[in-house]
Write an enzyme that holds these catalytic residues in place. Structure first.
Site, PDB file in Angstrom:
ATOM      1  N   ASP A 170      70.461 -61.314  -1.608  1.00 33.93           N
ATOM      2  CA  ASP A 170      71.206 -60.352  -2.420  1.00 33.93           C
ATOM      3  C   ASP A 170      72.625 -60.856  -2.698  1.00 33.93           C
ATOM      4  O   ASP A 170      73.154 -60.684  -3.808  1.00 33.93           O
ATOM      5  CB  ASP A 170      71.274 -58.997  -1.715  1.00 33.93           C
ATOM      6  CG  ASP A 170      69.959 -58.238  -1.785  1.00 33.93           C
ATOM      7  OD1 ASP A 170      69.058 -58.674  -2.528  1.00 33.93           O
ATOM      8  OD2 ASP A 170      69.820 -57.223  -1.068  1.00 33.93           O
TER       9      ASP A 170
ATOM     10  N   ASP B  34      66.918 -68.402 -14.652  1.00 33.97           N
ATOM     11  CA  ASP B  34      66.113 -68.073 -13.477  1.00 33.97           C
ATOM     12  C   ASP B  34      66.547 -68.954 -12.305  1.00 33.97           C
ATOM     13  O   ASP B  34      66.620 -70.188 -12.433  1.00 33.97           O
ATOM     14  CB  ASP B  34      64.627 -68.309 -13.782  1.00 33.97           C
ATOM     15  CG  ASP B  34      63.727 -67.697 -12.720  1.00 33.97           C
ATOM     16  OD1 ASP B  34      63.391 -66.517 -12.861  1.00 33.97           O
ATOM     17  OD2 ASP B  34      63.378 -68.409 -11.768  1.00 33.97           O
TER      18      ASP B  34
ATOM     19  N   GLU C 233      65.063 -62.448  -9.884  1.00 36.17           N
ATOM     20  CA  GLU C 233      66.117 -63.461 -10.006  1.00 36.17           C
ATOM     21  C   GLU C 233      66.272 -63.950 -11.437  1.00 36.17           C
ATOM     22  O   GLU C 233      66.893 -64.986 -11.693  1.00 36.17           O
ATOM     23  CB  GLU C 233      65.818 -64.654  -9.087  1.00 36.17           C
ATOM     24  CG  GLU C 233      64.617 -65.493  -9.476  1.00 36.17           C
ATOM     25  CD  GLU C 233      63.310 -64.994  -8.884  1.00 36.17           C
ATOM     26  OE1 GLU C 233      62.405 -65.823  -8.733  1.00 36.17           O
ATOM     27  OE2 GLU C 233      63.192 -63.789  -8.564  1.00 36.17           O
TER      28      GLU C 233
ATOM     29  N   HIS D  89      66.659 -61.768   3.052  1.00 36.53           N
ATOM     30  CA  HIS D  89      66.891 -61.039   1.808  1.00 36.53           C
ATOM     31  C   HIS D  89      68.340 -60.576   1.647  1.00 36.53           C
ATOM     32  O   HIS D  89      68.820 -60.439   0.518  1.00 36.53           O
ATOM     33  CB  HIS D  89      65.945 -59.836   1.722  1.00 36.53           C
ATOM     34  CG  HIS D  89      64.536 -60.241   1.397  1.00 36.53           C
ATOM     35  ND1 HIS D  89      64.073 -60.393   0.112  1.00 36.53           N
ATOM     36  CD2 HIS D  89      63.489 -60.561   2.196  1.00 36.53           C
ATOM     37  CE1 HIS D  89      62.816 -60.765   0.116  1.00 36.53           C
ATOM     38  NE2 HIS D  89      62.428 -60.873   1.383  1.00 36.53           N
TER      39      HIS D  89
ATOM     40  N   ASN E 194      64.915 -66.712  -0.135  1.00 39.50           N
ATOM     41  CA  ASN E 194      64.754 -65.441   0.561  1.00 39.50           C
ATOM     42  C   ASN E 194      63.953 -65.600   1.851  1.00 39.50           C
ATOM     43  O   ASN E 194      64.297 -65.015   2.887  1.00 39.50           O
ATOM     44  CB  ASN E 194      64.061 -64.423  -0.348  1.00 39.50           C
ATOM     45  CG  ASN E 194      65.043 -63.644  -1.212  1.00 39.50           C
ATOM     46  OD1 ASN E 194      66.199 -63.470  -0.855  1.00 39.50           O
ATOM     47  ND2 ASN E 194      64.582 -63.183  -2.361  1.00 39.50           N
TER      48      ASN E 194
END
Length: 309
Positions: free
Chosen positions: A197, A180, A224, A193, A188
């Site tokens: 990505d 994680d 994630e 965002h 983010n």
């Protein structure tokens, strides 16, 4: 491609028949020829053949035997075979169809008939190939995460029990790693965002490149969170791999000002190793690994949470 020409293999022990058929077909198709069944099988094995015109009466291997071998081979089983024969007996035709032939052409040759039948079966064959490619593409899309191009949660749920059942035969050690990204929400929120990505893509590429064996598998399980299923000789080596992976993630040197454990993007990991024979419940394994991941986060992040070895 407009200049694509299918390839036809003509098999006949008589040169005159090879010459006649080649002349009829050469303007529309690439032509390969074989004067024996054995040579025909060699050509098919080493070439991409789209259709076989196959004489029945030949020495050593006759056309029926050649057709049988072709249909029993994974490489050639879908290649259409048209028998070429001077015999129009219905019993012979039935035998040919039972062997897997798609059509019959009788001697003497009628060029119009030959061209029409060859064209029809070539077109069917090429459409079947395109359909199979499309089905494979759809299957791949259905089990792949669209952003990171690793396997998705759906495939994880489907394949994990199968991996365990397969590993039970050799009593292999199965390792499940949950990974994680640390403080990804803050990343983010502060970098946007789109940048997030890009981190997910680089992160997934790092995980994929770390896999050592063909049957090791990486999944995006949600947001994630990623998972890796791999086999190891023992638990210590499994832990070494997890720590190498953890360091590889930080060594990507993706800036993360809001990460409490590093100035770069890092990850926390949870690791469970079990002999396949001891795994009874996938959900239980997942929960235990998730608990170890939670402990790693609670202990400062950028850590591998693992049971005592």
């Amino acid at each position: 491609m407009t200049d694509f020409k299918p390839t036809i293999l003509i098999v006949d022990d008589m040169q005159v028949n090879l010459t006649i058929l080649s002349e009829i077909l050469k303007n529309k198709y690439h032509i390969k020829i074989a004067k024996s069944g054995k040579k025909a099988l060699e050509i098919v094995e080493n070439s991409n053949i789209d259709l076989v015109l196959l004489d029945i009466v030949m020495p050593e291997l006759d056309g029926y035997e050649v057709c049988k071998i072709l249909k029993n081979s994974e490489k050639s089983k879908d290649i259409p075979v048209i028998f070429v024969t001077a015999n129009s007996d219905a019993c012979d035709e039935e035998k040919g169809f039972l062997m897997g032939a798609v059509d019959y052409i009788t001697k003497p040759f009628n060029p119009t008939t030959i061209l029409a039948r060859v064209k029809a079966h070539i077109n069917l064959h090429l459409k079947q190939i395109e359909l199979e490619k499309y089905i494979l593409m759809i299957e791949k899309i259905s089990i792949t995460d669209g952003l990171t191009n690793v396997y998705n949660r759906r495939h994880f749920n489907d394949i994990f029990p199968k991996i365990i059942n397969s590993a039970k035969r050799n009593d292999e050690l199965i390792c499940f790693l949950l990974i994680d990204i640390d403080h990804f929400k803050q990343y983010n929120d502060n970098y946007g965002h789109q940048m997030g990505d890009e981190v997910l893509i680089k992160f997934a590429d790092c995980l994929k490149s770390s896999l050592k064996r063909v049957d090791d598998m990486c999944f995006r399980l949600g947001g994630e969170e990623f998972g890796i299923i791999y086999k190891s000789e023992d638990k210590q080596k499994a832990l070494e791999f997890a720590n190498i992976l953890k360091n590889s993630i930080e060594n990507l040197k993706i800036e993360h000002k809001y990460n409490s454990s590093s100035k770069y993007v890092t990850a926390s990991l949870g690791l469970i190793c079990r002999h396949a024979r001891d795994i009874k419940n996938i959900d239980e394994i997942y929960k235990q690994t998730d608990d170890l991941l939670y402990e790693a986060k609670k202990s400062g992040r950028n850590i591998v949470g693992v049971e005592k070895i």
